[in-house]
Design a protein around this motif. Structure first.
Motif, short mmCIF file in Angstrom:
data_model
loop_
_atom_site.label_atom_id
_atom_site.label_comp_id
_atom_site.label_asym_id
_atom_site.label_seq_id
_atom_site.Cartn_x
_atom_site.Cartn_y
_atom_site.Cartn_z
N SER A 26 45.44 38.20 36.76
CA SER A 26 46.00 39.36 36.06
C SER A 26 45.05 40.55 36.11
CB SER A 26 46.36 39.01 34.61
OG SER A 26 45.21 38.70 33.87
N GLU A 27 43.74 40.31 36.11
CA GLU A 27 42.77 41.40 36.28
C GLU A 27 42.92 42.03 37.66
OE1 GLU A 27 38.79 40.04 35.50
OE2 GLU A 27 39.29 39.41 33.48
N ASN A 28 43.11 41.18 38.68
CA ASN A 28 43.30 41.70 40.03
C ASN A 28 44.56 42.56 40.11
OD1 ASN A 28 41.03 40.34 40.92
ND2 ASN A 28 42.16 38.65 41.83
N ILE A 29 45.65 42.07 39.53
CA ILE A 29 46.91 42.82 39.58
C ILE A 29 46.78 44.15 38.86
CG2 ILE A 29 49.31 42.80 38.77
CD1 ILE A 29 49.26 39.72 39.36
N SER A 30 46.13 44.14 37.71
CA SER A 30 46.02 45.38 36.93
C SER A 30 45.08 46.39 37.59
CB SER A 30 45.57 45.08 35.50
OG SER A 30 44.26 44.56 35.49
N ASN A 31 44.21 45.93 38.48
CA ASN A 31 43.28 46.84 39.15
C ASN A 31 43.64 47.09 40.61
OD1 ASN A 31 41.05 47.57 37.26
ND2 ASN A 31 41.00 45.35 37.04
N ALA A 32 44.87 46.80 40.99
CA ALA A 32 45.29 46.95 42.39
C ALA A 32 45.12 48.39 42.88
CB ALA A 32 46.73 46.50 42.55
N ASP A 33 45.27 49.36 42.00
CA ASP A 33 45.15 50.77 42.39
C ASP A 33 43.81 51.40 42.01
OD1 ASP A 33 47.70 50.82 43.51
OD2 ASP A 33 48.63 51.27 41.59
#
Length: 130
Positions: A26-33
């Motif tokens: 979820s950290e990866n997804i939230s920091n995708a941009d």
């Protein structure tokens, strides 16, 4: 330690490991941009307690994915260089969502195993009381 306790221990260690994996996904997804963000990778390790023959699962150290960061062309971005480019992240949302679905299913399987073991243990205790 009886077999039910060992089974509960293994299931609960799987629950903890998959929950940890989901947190990093979820950290990866939230920091995708997020410019310059490197996706976090979680590995699993087998752990043996002292004098314990039951193997449990734990997450290993979190590593950063060293694949090349995406180059984004946006001359108006504050981080853009003289060519109008900046480094984006190396998060691929399709991979992250697929991994999250796998981790969720593994978590659910461990939870189901934990619940079934608890019910069997309670049933055995009822039989022994009679």
């Amino acid at each position: 330690m009886n077999d039910f306790s060992k089974s509960l221990e293994v299931s609960s260690s799987g629950l903890r490991a998959q929950a940890n994996r989901l947190r990093h996904l979820s950290e990866n997804i939230s920091n995708a941009d997020t410019p310059g963000y490197r996706r976090k990778l979680v590995s699993f390790e087998t752990a043996f307690g002292s004098g314990n023959t039951t193997a449990t699962v734990e997450t290993g150290p979190v590593r950063l994915d060293q694949t090349v960061l995406e180059t984004v062309y946006d001359p108006s971005h504050p981080l853009a260089n003289e060519l109008g480019e900046y480094e984006g992240s190396n998060v691929n949302l399709l991979i992250e969502l697929t991994d999250a679905k796998e981790a969720q299913r593994s978590y659910e399987a461990n939870l189901k195993m934990f619940e079934q073991t608890r019910k069997m243990s309670a049933g055995l205790m009822d039989l022994l009381r009679r």
